[in-house]
Design a protein around this motif. Sequence first.
Motif, mmCIF file in Angstrom:
data_model
loop_
_atom_site.group_PDB
_atom_site.id
_atom_site.type_symbol
_atom_site.label_atom_id
_atom_site.label_comp_id
_atom_site.label_asym_id
_atom_site.label_seq_id
_atom_site.Cartn_x
_atom_site.Cartn_y
_atom_site.Cartn_z
ATOM 1 N N GLY A 1 0.822 -1.215 0.000
ATOM 2 C CA GLY A 1 0.000 0.000 0.000
ATOM 3 C C GLY A 1 0.849 1.255 0.000
ATOM 4 N N LEU A 2 1.945 1.225 0.738
ATOM 5 C CA LEU A 2 2.847 2.381 0.728
ATOM 6 C C LEU A 2 3.505 2.573 -0.634
ATOM 7 N N GLU A 3 3.871 1.474 -1.271
ATOM 8 C CA GLU A 3 4.547 1.578 -2.564
ATOM 9 C C GLU A 3 3.596 2.002 -3.669
ATOM 10 N N TYR A 4 2.456 1.348 -3.755
ATOM 11 C CA TYR A 4 1.536 1.618 -4.861
ATOM 12 C C TYR A 4 0.486 2.677 -4.548
ATOM 13 N N GLY A 5 0.234 2.931 -3.272
ATOM 14 C CA GLY A 5 -0.842 3.836 -2.907
ATOM 15 C C GLY A 5 -0.416 5.265 -2.652
ATOM 16 N N THR A 6 0.888 5.512 -2.596
ATOM 17 C CA THR A 6 1.364 6.868 -2.361
ATOM 18 C C THR A 6 2.243 7.310 -3.512
ATOM 19 N N LYS A 7 2.407 8.597 -3.651
ATOM 20 C CA LYS A 7 3.249 9.086 -4.743
ATOM 21 C C LYS A 7 4.728 9.074 -4.376
ATOM 22 N N LYS B 1 14.506 2.082 -3.186
ATOM 23 C CA LYS B 1 15.067 0.813 -3.644
ATOM 24 C C LYS B 1 14.255 -0.376 -3.141
ATOM 25 N N LEU B 2 13.704 -0.277 -1.945
ATOM 26 C CA LEU B 2 12.856 -1.350 -1.438
ATOM 27 C C LEU B 2 11.594 -1.462 -2.307
ATOM 28 N N GLY B 3 11.070 -0.351 -2.738
ATOM 29 C CA GLY B 3 9.902 -0.354 -3.622
ATOM 30 C C GLY B 3 10.206 -0.983 -4.973
#
Length: 70
Positions: free
Chosen positions: A52-58, A63-65
């Motif tokens: 959610g943090l990777e895909y849901g925020t801009k 690198k973890l993403g």
Amino acid sequence: METEEPGSPSPDDAVLFFGVALVLGIGSRHLLRGTRVPYTVALLVLGVALGGLEYGTKHGLGKLGAGIRI
């Protein structure tokens, strides 16, 4: 020698993701040892939160993403 496009995932991202996943798995199992909550439930919640943090925020996760996107 191949050049990578900017923003494309590299093998380093996959290794970083594997290391973080391993640490999160060991940590959740250790922290939930004395409880009745299975550590796999904690892993599910952590995975959904990181996704959610990777895909849901801009902002993304850097690198973890990139490892998550692989």
